[in-house]
Enzyme design. Structure first.
Site, mmCIF file in Angstrom:
data_model
loop_
_atom_site.group_PDB
_atom_site.id
_atom_site.type_symbol
_atom_site.label_atom_id
_atom_site.label_comp_id
_atom_site.label_asym_id
_atom_site.label_seq_id
_atom_site.Cartn_x
_atom_site.Cartn_y
_atom_site.Cartn_z
ATOM 1 N N LEU A 93 0.839 -1.203 0.000
ATOM 2 C CA LEU A 93 0.000 0.000 0.000
ATOM 3 C C LEU A 93 0.872 1.251 0.000
ATOM 4 C CD1 LEU A 93 -3.048 0.890 0.372
ATOM 5 C CD2 LEU A 93 -2.461 1.196 2.794
ATOM 6 N N HIS A 94 0.544 2.212 -0.870
ATOM 7 C CA HIS A 94 1.304 3.467 -0.867
ATOM 8 C C HIS A 94 0.409 4.647 -1.199
ATOM 9 C CE1 HIS A 94 1.755 1.503 -4.825
ATOM 10 N NE2 HIS A 94 1.822 2.699 -5.364
ATOM 11 N N LEU A 95 0.524 5.666 -0.361
ATOM 12 C CA LEU A 95 -0.213 6.914 -0.547
ATOM 13 C C LEU A 95 0.615 7.857 -1.405
ATOM 14 C CD1 LEU A 95 -2.487 8.968 0.262
ATOM 15 C CD2 LEU A 95 -1.056 9.558 2.239
#
Length: 176
Positions: A93-95
């Site tokens: 997961l990466h913002l």
DNA sequence: GTTCTAGAAC
DNA sequence: GTTCTAGAAC
């Protein structure tokens, strides 16, 4: 090791980290699609938005806050978007924390463009609200995602449409 | 995710 | 002839 794990490798490399605490790591995107382009990654191993549960709300909130704080420090007078790709290519997961100039030589394809300027880009605050309200983040289906990435090229500031990427890239410089 | 490049589009 | 995009990469 496949390229899909590149982000996990980057996050573990102290030379690439621009911030870290016990929960998250922030790195610069290796191929930034705007003047400022950071990625905020949780240390907990989470692959996608679909793996999130209600007890991740606080994690997402601190990812947002820290991403925004670092970005504001770096460029105060440029507007910043924070959000997730609906169907990311890289694992973990990466913002995305990205300035809205989109002025970068690394931004080359229609897929790049539409991944930040259509509903393929899931706003961080909306994701947090979804998770709080329903216990999951609403994401477009695979076929919807594929359609979104093929959306006709439209300027995010004035809605003018363009026939190809070079023309769009030339145009968006006028909004700088 | 990128690089490379064939062939479509101009 | 040149520009641009789309698909393979073991």
């Amino acid at each position: 090791m496949s390229w899909k794990f590149g982000l996990l490798a980057s996050a573990k490399n102290p030379d690439l980290q621009i911030f870290t605490n016990d929960q998250i790591t922030v790195v610069k995107d290796m191929y930034p699609k705007a003047e400022l382009h950071y990625l905020v990654l949780p240390k907990e191993r989470i692959d996608t938005l679909k793996n999130l549960q209600k007890d991740h709300v606080n994690l997402l909130k601190s990812m947002h806050e820290i991403g925004l704080e670092l970005a504001s420090k770096k460029c105060q007078n440029r507007s910043i978007k924070l959000g997730y790709h609906a169907m990311p290519s890289m694992q973990q997961l990466h913002l995305h924390v990205i300035s809205e100039d989109f002025d970068s030589v690394c931004l080359k394809t229609a897929k790049h463009w539409n991944s930040f300027t259509t509903p393929f880009f899931i706003d961080s605050l909306r994701a947090i609200k979804d998770l709080e309200a329903t216990g999951r983040v609403m994401v477009p289906s695979t076929s919807e995602c594929q359609q979104l990435l093929k959306t006709k090229l439209k300027c995010h500031k004035c809605d003018e449409c363009f026939k190809n990427m070079p023309k769009l890239k030339m145009h968006i410089k006028q909004h700088l």
